[in-house]
Write a protein that holds these residues in place. Structure first.
Motif, PDB file in Angstrom:
ATOM      1  N   HIS A  46      -8.214   0.612  -0.143  1.00 19.87           N
ATOM      2  CA  HIS A  46      -8.648   1.472  -1.245  1.00 19.87           C
ATOM      3  C   HIS A  46      -9.745   2.438  -0.783  1.00 19.87           C
ATOM      4  N   TRP A  50     -10.727   6.274  -1.925  1.00 23.26           N
ATOM      5  CA  TRP A  50     -12.070   6.741  -2.306  1.00 23.26           C
ATOM      6  C   TRP A  50     -12.453   7.969  -1.483  1.00 23.26           C
ATOM      7  N   GLY A 167      -2.568  -8.382  -7.015  1.00 25.33           N
ATOM      8  CA  GLY A 167      -1.856  -7.929  -5.824  1.00 25.33           C
ATOM      9  C   GLY A 167      -2.658  -7.103  -4.844  1.00 25.33           C
ATOM     10  N   ARG A 194       3.446  -9.715 -11.657  1.00 25.42           N
ATOM     11  CA  ARG A 194       2.596  -9.719 -10.459  1.00 25.42           C
ATOM     12  C   ARG A 194       1.826 -11.047 -10.343  1.00 25.42           C
ATOM     13  N   ALA A 245     -17.522  -6.980  -4.583  1.00 26.65           N
ATOM     14  CA  ALA A 245     -17.379  -6.090  -3.420  1.00 26.65           C
ATOM     15  C   ALA A 245     -16.806  -4.739  -3.813  1.00 26.65           C
ATOM     16  N   MET A 272     -17.948  -5.546   3.587  1.00 23.90           N
ATOM     17  CA  MET A 272     -17.295  -5.793   4.868  1.00 23.90           C
ATOM     18  C   MET A 272     -17.709  -7.148   5.428  1.00 23.90           C
TER      19      MET A 272
END
Ligand SMILES: NC(=O)c1ccc[n+]([C@@H]2O[C@H](COP(=O)([O-])OP(=O)(O)OC[C@H]3O[C@@H](n4cnc5c(N)ncnc54)[C@H](OP(=O)(O)O)[C@@H]3O)[C@@H](O)[C@H]2O)c1
Length: 323
Positions: A46, A50, A167, A194, A245, A272
């Protein structure tokens, strides 16, 4: 060489700024001590969306090669996984806490290209048991899920973990890692089909987004943000831990201060992971037998399809590109 580039940014139409085209990369390292990795597989995160939306990537750095995650081969033939957190050369503490740290594709070109230059200390040997495609899923989404569960929440076998989102890359990683660690795993997702798939990859129980759980949980893994935050806080048992996060659905949400106080909740941010945690994650995958869930592997020249599917919220697991 062909690369996936961010050439312009738009919060409403991020794909308008994505170009898959030839891009000249220098044949010399950008900094002393950096080495070239021929990319065999690059994972989509993602984070890449961004960047196309203008978050975290200043416009003056465009065009920028996208991609944080890679597994590949160095010029001397070593098979490696790339740790994407780039530190100031003087930094010698937890890599994620360096105020000058960047990720690949933020200041230096990313991994969605034929090759990527990285500091030698950012290379970790790829275990033979993992394919390049599997290894390329680990450095961002899986590493973050690992740090959330094991470093920040310090999960123990038998604890109950709620994963927000079914997912997503981080969500599927957290579901599989928590299950492998002996936890009872609850997943809350937007769509019944899902969440049914969450049961197949390790969830014990599934819920609709926002649904009240029948019991309070020890740990919540949160990357959705606004749409799930209140339910996340309300789902924790006294002394429970919420690790956050990301905020895919939005970055601001009210927090019940009284509840947080009286139940002595811990709310912890995560970004991270360290090189050491990535090494441990690789060993955990080898030892436990779990492998990143890959939704689709695409040639890099079809990267736009992968980005579009992520934007539409259709993915279940990771998208990987092959240059
Ligand atoms: N801090 C870090 O170092 C770090 C590292 C990795 C990721 N992140 C962040 O974490 C987030 C997820 O990243 P990713 O790569 O896993 O993204 P992704 O693969 O696109 O997954 C998105 C997830 O968000 C859920 N979701 C999105 N909108 C929602 C809504 N309105 N209501 C409920 N659920 C919603 C989806 O749930 P369903 O499957 O149920 O549809 C899906 O599980 C991003 O914001 C990313 O920036 C941060």
């Amino acid at each position: 060489m062909p690369a996936a580039l961010c050439v312009s940014q738009s919060s409403s139409d991020p794909l308008a700024g994505l170009e898959i085209r030839d891009h000249e990369s220098p044949d010399v390292p950008p900094e002393p001590g950096w080495v070239r990795v021929r990319v065999r597989a690059a994972g989509l995160n993602h984070h890449d969306l961004w960047s196309l939306r203008g978050v975290g990537l200043p416009a003056e750095r465009l065009p920028m090669v996208l991609g944080c995650d890679a597994a590949g081969v160095t010029d001397d033939g070593a098979e490696v996984v790339v740790h994407s957190v780039l530190n100031h050369p003087d930094w010698c503490d937890d890599e994620t806490l360096d105020p000058r740290r960047t990720l690949l594709s933020e200041e230096y070109p990313g991994t969605m290209a034929d090759h990527v230059w990285v500091p030698r200390r950012n290379l970790i040997a790829k275990p033979a048991e993992l394919s390049f495609e599997e290894a390329a899923c680990l450095p961002t989404a899986w590493l973050t899920a690992y740090r959330m569960l094991f470093t920040h929440a310090r999960v123990q076998p038998g604890q109950v973990v709620l994963v927000q989102g079914a997912g997503g890359g981080v969500s599927t990683a957290a579901t599989m890692l928590a299950r492998a660690a002996g936890c009872t795993v609850c997943v809350a997702g937007r769509d019944a089909a899902r969440t049914a798939r969450s049961l197949q990859i390790g969830a014990h129980r599934v819920f609709a987004t926002g649904e009240r759980l029948p019991e309070l949980v020890d740990v919540v893994i949160e990357t959705v943000g606004e749409a799930t935050w209140e339910r996340s806080v309300r789902s924790l048992r006294p002394g429970g831990t919420l690790v956050v996060a990301g905020g895919t659905s939005g970055r601001t949400a009210p927090t019940d201060v009284f509840r947080t106080t009286l139940l002595q909740l811990r709310i912890v941010g995560a970004t991270m992971g360290t090189r050491r945690e990535l090494t441990q994650l690789l060993r955990f995958c080898v030892g436990s037998g779990i492998r990143p869930l890959i939704d689709e592997v695409l040639p890099l020249d079809r990267a736009r399809e992968g980005f579009a599917r992520m934007l539409a919220g259709e993915l279940f697991g990771k998208i990987v590109f092959r240059p």
